[in-house]
Design a protein around this motif. Structure first.
Motif: not given
Length: 347
Positions: A203-219
């Motif tokens: 939301k707040e960092v305009p230069q962040l173009t991609q978030l790649v998440q690995i290992g996610i298991r609690d959501y």
């Protein structure tokens, strides 16, 4: 660069030296580590605010030979002193937050409690101040030409660093190692909760173009909806899906290739220690069965660099030392690997 002619990397680490027992000053160091002793919004167990100082102590036991990055330490790694005022502020606000969370979990209505309404304001104001502090620290170091790593604390701590590195380096992607998505909007009423770090970053960092998440298991369902509605900006490799592919014959190399293909040229690693199998980090704030071996992730990181992508920064968070030193021991070794990878190919 520091004069290392009198330093024996094979000998015992001196307590008078800095992180990993290195005789490095901040001025001489290529890479400077910023400790952020903060854990105000943790929602389960505590202890991460003491993570940086315990990792520092454990780091004196880490051998300096890394077969991935031979002599990486010669570039100079330096950790700044723990900011005692920040730690005291964290301890104070944590006590306030605990009262608020206890009231919340017992079914209380905060709107009818003036004291706890004030607590919520205090915590949110305090986390904003922490974010600003991190931004100033990291921005100054980047502007001085340093490579920078952040050592938390809980996972709320790197938002200011994300902002600073975006301003300095331009567009980048985050490779997030984590058991949790951290995509909740204002979790438990805390705008800058540890469970909201990636929501706030996007939301707040305009230069962040991609978030790649690995290992996610609690959501939660809200986070799944966020991922599905992100138009590909958030790519999540769930732990269950990774394990299924491994069980059915895919290699870890194939999976790593798929992960790396989603990353942009400039990569920032955000490493929540609970992304590892909890046998390696049992005291972390919110441990979850599953996760990675450390060597699996080191392999992935090597492949990221071999792909030609550049590592521009990292954070290591959620190392808790509330019971013994085992987690700090693991954390120190993960930190050493991240430091070495940061200076690899640097001249």
């Amino acid at each position: 660069m520091a004069d290392l002619s009198q330093f024996d990397p094979n000998s015992v680490s001196l307590l008078s030296n800095n992180i990993f027992g290195l005789p490095t000053t901040e001025e001489d160091a290529k890479l400077v580590l910023v400790p952020v002793p903060w854990e105000v919004t943790v929602s389960y167990t505590h202890g991460t605010a003491r993570g940086p100082e315990q990792i520092f102590k454990a780091s004196l036991q880490v051998d300096l030979y890394d077969s991935d990055v031979k002599d990486g330490w010669k570039h100079g790694f330096f950790m700044r002193d723990i900011d005692k005022q920040l730690l005291l502020r964290s301890d104070y606000l944590r006590k306030e937050a605990e009262l608020y969370l206890k009231f919340l979990t017992e079914g209380g209505d905060v709107c009818e409690n003036e004291f706890l309404k004030k607590t919520l304001v205090d915590v949110n104001t305090g986390t904003v101040a922490m974010n600003d502090w991190v931004y100033r620290q990291t921005s100054d170091l980047l502007n001085a030409g340093k490579l920078v790593g952040l050592v938390g604390g809980d996972h709320s701590t790197p938002l200011g660093f994300f902002k600073a590195i975006g301003e300095k380096k331009g567009d980048f992607g985050i490779l997030q190692i984590d058991a949790h998505c951290d995509l909740r909007n204002g979790y438990e009423g805390f705008q800058y909760s540890h469970a909201s770090i990636m929501y706030n970053a996007l939301k707040e960092v305009p230069q962040l173009t991609q978030l790649v998440q690995i290992g996610i298991r609690d959501y939660c369902e809200e986070e799944v909806d966020y991922i599905n509605n992100s138009n590909g900006k958030v790519k999540t490799f769930f732990d269950r899906d990774i394990k299924t592919r491994l069980y059915e014959g895919d290699t870890w190399k194939q999976i790593c290739d798929d992960i790396i293909a989603t990353l942009p040229q400039q990569v920032y690693i955000s490493f929540d220690i609970d992304g590892l199998d909890p046998k390696l980090c049992p005291r972390t704030g919110t441990p979850v069965p599953g996760g990675f071996e450390a060597e699996q992730l080191y392999y992935l990181f090597r492949k990221v660099l071999e792909s030609g992508r550049q590592l521009i920064g990292f954070d290591l968070n959620e190392v808790s030392t509330s019971h013994d030193e085992w987690d700090a021991n693991v954390g120190a070794r993960v930190l050493f690997k991240l430091c070495n990878l940061m200076v690899k190919d640097q001249h």
